[in-house]
Write an enzyme that holds these catalytic residues in place. Structure first.
Site, PDB file in Angstrom:
ATOM      1  N   ASP A  10       0.879  -1.097   0.061  1.00 45.13           N
ATOM      2  CA  ASP A  10       0.059  -0.119   0.157  1.00 45.13           C
ATOM      3  C   ASP A  10       0.961   1.221   0.081  1.00 45.13           C
ATOM      4  O   ASP A  10       0.877   2.020   0.935  1.00 45.13           O
ATOM      5  CB  ASP A  10      -1.028  -0.131   1.212  1.00 45.13           C
ATOM      6  CG  ASP A  10      -0.245  -0.018   2.731  1.00 45.13           C
ATOM      7  OD1 ASP A  10       0.838  -0.259   2.629  1.00 45.13           O
ATOM      8  OD2 ASP A  10      -0.908   0.638   3.493  1.00 45.13           O
ATOM      9  N   ASP A  15       6.918   1.347   2.096  1.00 39.59           N
ATOM     10  CA  ASP A  15       6.474   0.204   0.724  1.00 39.59           C
ATOM     11  C   ASP A  15       7.104   0.672  -0.146  1.00 39.59           C
ATOM     12  O   ASP A  15       7.482  -0.359  -0.992  1.00 39.59           O
ATOM     13  CB  ASP A  15       5.007   0.497   0.669  1.00 39.59           C
ATOM     14  CG  ASP A  15       4.096   0.116   1.731  1.00 39.59           C
ATOM     15  OD1 ASP A  15       3.444  -1.270   1.687  1.00 39.59           O
ATOM     16  OD2 ASP A  15       3.808   1.048   2.402  1.00 39.59           O
ATOM     17  N   ASN A  39      -2.256   2.796   3.576  1.00 37.88           N
ATOM     18  CA  ASN A  39      -2.038   4.151   3.825  1.00 37.88           C
ATOM     19  C   ASN A  39      -2.547   5.443   2.944  1.00 37.88           C
ATOM     20  O   ASN A  39      -2.547   6.589   3.716  1.00 37.88           O
ATOM     21  CB  ASN A  39      -0.561   4.257   3.177  1.00 37.88           C
ATOM     22  CG  ASN A  39       0.730   3.394   4.217  1.00 37.88           C
ATOM     23  OD1 ASN A  39       0.579   3.432   5.519  1.00 37.88           O
ATOM     24  ND2 ASN A  39       1.529   2.769   3.686  1.00 37.88           N
ATOM     25  N   THR A 121       2.902  -6.086   2.798  1.00 39.93           N
ATOM     26  CA  THR A 121       3.374  -4.857   3.724  1.00 39.93           C
ATOM     27  C   THR A 121       2.391  -3.898   3.973  1.00 39.93           C
ATOM     28  O   THR A 121       2.575  -2.523   4.062  1.00 39.93           O
ATOM     29  CB  THR A 121       4.605  -4.262   3.025  1.00 39.93           C
ATOM     30  OG1 THR A 121       4.259  -3.921   1.533  1.00 39.93           O
ATOM     31  CG2 THR A 121       5.896  -5.240   2.693  1.00 39.93           C
ATOM     32  N   PHE A 157      -0.738  -0.594  12.821  1.00 36.19           N
ATOM     33  CA  PHE A 157      -1.643   0.116  11.732  1.00 36.19           C
ATOM     34  C   PHE A 157      -2.206  -0.872  10.892  1.00 36.19           C
ATOM     35  O   PHE A 157      -3.242  -1.212  10.525  1.00 36.19           O
ATOM     36  CB  PHE A 157      -1.001   0.987  10.794  1.00 36.19           C
ATOM     37  CG  PHE A 157      -1.695   1.523   9.883  1.00 36.19           C
ATOM     38  CD1 PHE A 157      -2.715   2.468   9.784  1.00 36.19           C
ATOM     39  CD2 PHE A 157      -1.469   1.198   8.462  1.00 36.19           C
ATOM     40  CE1 PHE A 157      -3.501   3.088   8.825  1.00 36.19           C
ATOM     41  CE2 PHE A 157      -2.358   1.700   7.149  1.00 36.19           C
ATOM     42  CZ  PHE A 157      -3.270   2.566   7.639  1.00 36.19           C
ATOM     43  N   ASN A 158      -1.230  -1.867  10.024  1.00 36.21           N
ATOM     44  CA  ASN A 158      -1.789  -2.947   9.125  1.00 36.21           C
ATOM     45  C   ASN A 158      -2.629  -3.835   9.502  1.00 36.21           C
ATOM     46  O   ASN A 158      -3.593  -4.333   9.199  1.00 36.21           O
ATOM     47  CB  ASN A 158      -0.478  -3.750   8.506  1.00 36.21           C
ATOM     48  CG  ASN A 158       0.107  -2.780   7.641  1.00 36.21           C
ATOM     49  OD1 ASN A 158      -0.320  -1.793   7.069  1.00 36.21           O
ATOM     50  ND2 ASN A 158       1.577  -3.217   7.370  1.00 36.21           N
ATOM     51  N   HIS A 231       9.888  -0.028   8.304  1.00 39.54           N
ATOM     52  CA  HIS A 231       9.064  -1.048   8.434  1.00 39.54           C
ATOM     53  C   HIS A 231       9.137  -2.033   7.326  1.00 39.54           C
ATOM     54  O   HIS A 231       9.339  -3.382   7.467  1.00 39.54           O
ATOM     55  CB  HIS A 231       7.402  -0.950   8.683  1.00 39.54           C
ATOM     56  CG  HIS A 231       7.454   0.294   9.824  1.00 39.54           C
ATOM     57  ND1 HIS A 231       7.456  -0.088  11.194  1.00 39.54           N
ATOM     58  CD2 HIS A 231       6.885   1.522   9.606  1.00 39.54           C
ATOM     59  CE1 HIS A 231       7.203   1.253  11.837  1.00 39.54           C
ATOM     60  NE2 HIS A 231       6.924   2.121  11.140  1.00 39.54           N
ATOM     61  N   ASP A 232       8.609  -1.846   6.089  1.00 45.59           N
ATOM     62  CA  ASP A 232       8.367  -2.744   5.291  1.00 45.59           C
ATOM     63  C   ASP A 232       9.598  -3.364   4.346  1.00 45.59           C
ATOM     64  O   ASP A 232       9.800  -4.401   4.156  1.00 45.59           O
ATOM     65  CB  ASP A 232       7.263  -1.923   3.927  1.00 45.59           C
ATOM     66  CG  ASP A 232       6.059  -1.872   4.477  1.00 45.59           C
ATOM     67  OD1 ASP A 232       5.660  -2.248   5.580  1.00 45.59           O
ATOM     68  OD2 ASP A 232       5.397  -0.672   3.995  1.00 45.59           O
TER      69      ASP A 232
HETATM   70  C1  BDR Z   1       3.019   0.034   8.526  1.00 47.98           C
HETATM   71  O1  BDR Z   1       1.860   0.846   8.273  1.00 47.98           O
HETATM   72  C2  BDR Z   1       2.119   1.504   7.349  1.00 47.98           C
HETATM   73  O2  BDR Z   1       1.880   2.825   7.425  1.00 47.98           O
HETATM   74  C3  BDR Z   1       3.442   1.309   6.827  1.00 47.98           C
HETATM   75  O3  BDR Z   1       3.562   1.346   5.263  1.00 47.98           O
HETATM   76  C4  BDR Z   1       3.861   0.106   7.307  1.00 47.98           C
HETATM   77  O4  BDR Z   1       3.489  -1.061   6.512  1.00 47.98           O
HETATM   78  C5  BDR Z   1       3.815   0.280   9.852  1.00 47.98           C
HETATM   79  O5  BDR Z   1       2.851   0.319  10.847  1.00 47.98           O
HETATM   80 CA    CA Z   2       2.852  -0.524   4.256  1.00 47.60          CA
END
Ligand code: BDR
Ligand code: CA
Length: 301
Positions: A10, A15, A39, A121, A157-158, A231-232
Site C-alpha cells: 500500500d 512500501d 496508507n 506490507t 496499523f496494518n 518497516h516494510d
Molecule cells: C506499517 O503501516 C504503514 O503505515 C507502513 O507502510 C507499514 O506497512 C507500519 O505500521
Molecule cells: Ca505498508
C-alpha cells in the site's frame, strides 16, 4: 537461484523503499505487485506502485489492483504519516503505465506456486481473500507488535485496519513470519543515513526526499527513535537476507475485540506450544540492514 516473490503493498513511503529493495536484490525475483487500500486510498496506492516502478525503469513489472476496503471495518488511511498522495515529498510524475486488467486475487492465485513467497506490507485484505483460492507456501508480513502498537497503544496499523483479515491469515495454517514493530523500530534510518542516501545517485536522492517527509511524523511521535523505522523493507530483507534477523518460533493470535482491536498476542517464550507455522522476528542487525539498503539503492545509480 533467486527466490520468487509477490509483493502485496500500500505505498506508502516504506512500501516504496521495500519495492526498490526487492528490485535491487539479486536474491529475489519480483514477479509482480498487488495493491490494497491502507496508507492511502486504493487509487493512490496503485498510482504510487506504478510511479515507483517507473522511477527505476521497471514499468515491466505487473501491478494488479486489489481491495479498496477492509473485510468488515470502515476504511481508514494514514495521511498523517504518508501525506495526501501517500508518497508526499519528492516530485514524482504521475504514472504513464496502467495496472493489468486482472484483479489482485486472481493475479496472485495464478502466480502462487511451490517456492513463491508472498510478502505483504499493507493491511491483509487481499491476502485473506486469496486464501479462498490459493495457498502460498510462505507469507512474510509486516504487521503487528509484541509490545506497543503504533495506530493504537494495542495495535499496529496494518493489523488494526483489517483485523479480521489478519486473524484469517494467522489461523490459515500457512507458514507466516511476522515482522512487527518490535523489530522494525530497531531498523531506523536517521539523518546520517538519509544524507548518505542523498549522495548515492538519482534514486538515492528520491529516497532521501521520501525519508525527509516520513521523518517529520516520526520525529514528532517517536523523538526517542532518532529517525524513521523502515518497516516494510525489513519484510523484504527477511526473505533476501534472513541471517540479518533474529527469528523465533511463536504462536500469534489477533484480538478482534474493541478495546484491543488488532492487537497481536505473540507467545514466543514457551508459555504454550508454539504454532509450528508461526515465526516472529525479535531483532535485526541494524547496521548491516542500513548498509544493505544504502548499497542496493545506490545500485540504481
Ligand atoms: C506499517 O503501516 C504503514 O503505515 C507502513 O507502510 C507499514 O506497512 C507500519 O505500521
Ligand atoms: Ca505498508
Amino acid at each position: 537461484m533467486s527466490i520468487p516473490i509477490l509483493l502485496d503493498c500500500d505505498p506508502g513511503h516504506d512500501d516504496a523503499i521495500a519495492i526498490l529493495l526487492a528490485l535491487a536484490s539479486p536474491e529475489l525475483e519480483l514477479l509482480g505487485l498487488t495493491t490494497v487500500a491502507g496508507n492511502q486510498t486504493l487509487e493512490k496506492t496503485t498510482a504510487n506502485a506504478l510511479r515507483v516502478l517507473e522511477l527505476v525503469g521497471r514499468g515491466d513489472v505487473p501491478v494488479a489492483v486489489g481491495a479498496d476496503r477492509p473485510l468488515v471495518r470502515e476504511r481508514e488511511i494514514a495521511a498523517d504519516v504518508h501525506g495526501d498522495t501517500g508518497l508526499d515529498g519528492p516530485d514524482l510524475p504521475p504514472p504513464r503505465g496502467e495496472p493489468v486488467a486482472q484483479a489482485a486475487v486472481e493475479f496472485l492465485a495464478e502466480r502462487i506456486a511451490p517456492g513463491v513467497v508472498l510478502v505483504a506490507t499493507g493491511p491483509l485484505t487481499n491476502v485473506a481473500h486469496l486464501l479462498d483460492h490459493a495457498r502460498p507456501d510462505r507469507i512474510v508480513l509486516m504487521g503487528g507488535a509484541i509490545g506497543e502498537g503504533n495506530r493504537t497503544p494495542a495495535a499496529e496499523f496494518n493489523i488494526w485496519v483489517d483485523p479480521e483479515a489478519a486473524a484469517r491469515v494467522f489461523a490459515s495454517g500457512i507458514d507466516v513470519t511476522m515482522i512487527g514493530l518490535d523489530v522494525t523500530h530497531q531498523a531506523v534510518v536517521g539523518s546520517a543515513g538519509v544524507e548518505e542516501l542523498r549522495g548515492v545517485g538519482r534514486v538515492g536522492s528520491v529516497v532521501a526526499e521520501l525519508l525527509d517527509f516520513y521523518g517529520r511524523f516520526h520525529r514528532r511521535r517517536y523523538p526517542d527513535l532518532d529517525g524513521s523505522p523502515l518497516h516494510d523493507p525489513v519484510a523484504v530483507a527477511t526473505v533476501a537476507r534472513p541471517e540479518l534477523l533474529d527469528l523465533r518460533p511463536a504462536r500469534v493470535a489477533v484480538d478482534l475485540g474493541e478495546q484491543s482491536r488488532g492487537r497481536t498476542n505473540v507467545d514466543w517464550r514457551g508459555r504454550g506450544a508454539p504454532d509450528p507455522n508461526h515465526t516472529v522476528a525479535l531483532g535485526i542487525d541494524a547496521d548491516a540492514f542500513r548498509r544493505l539498503v544504502v548499497e542496493r539503492i545506490a545500485s540504481f545509480g
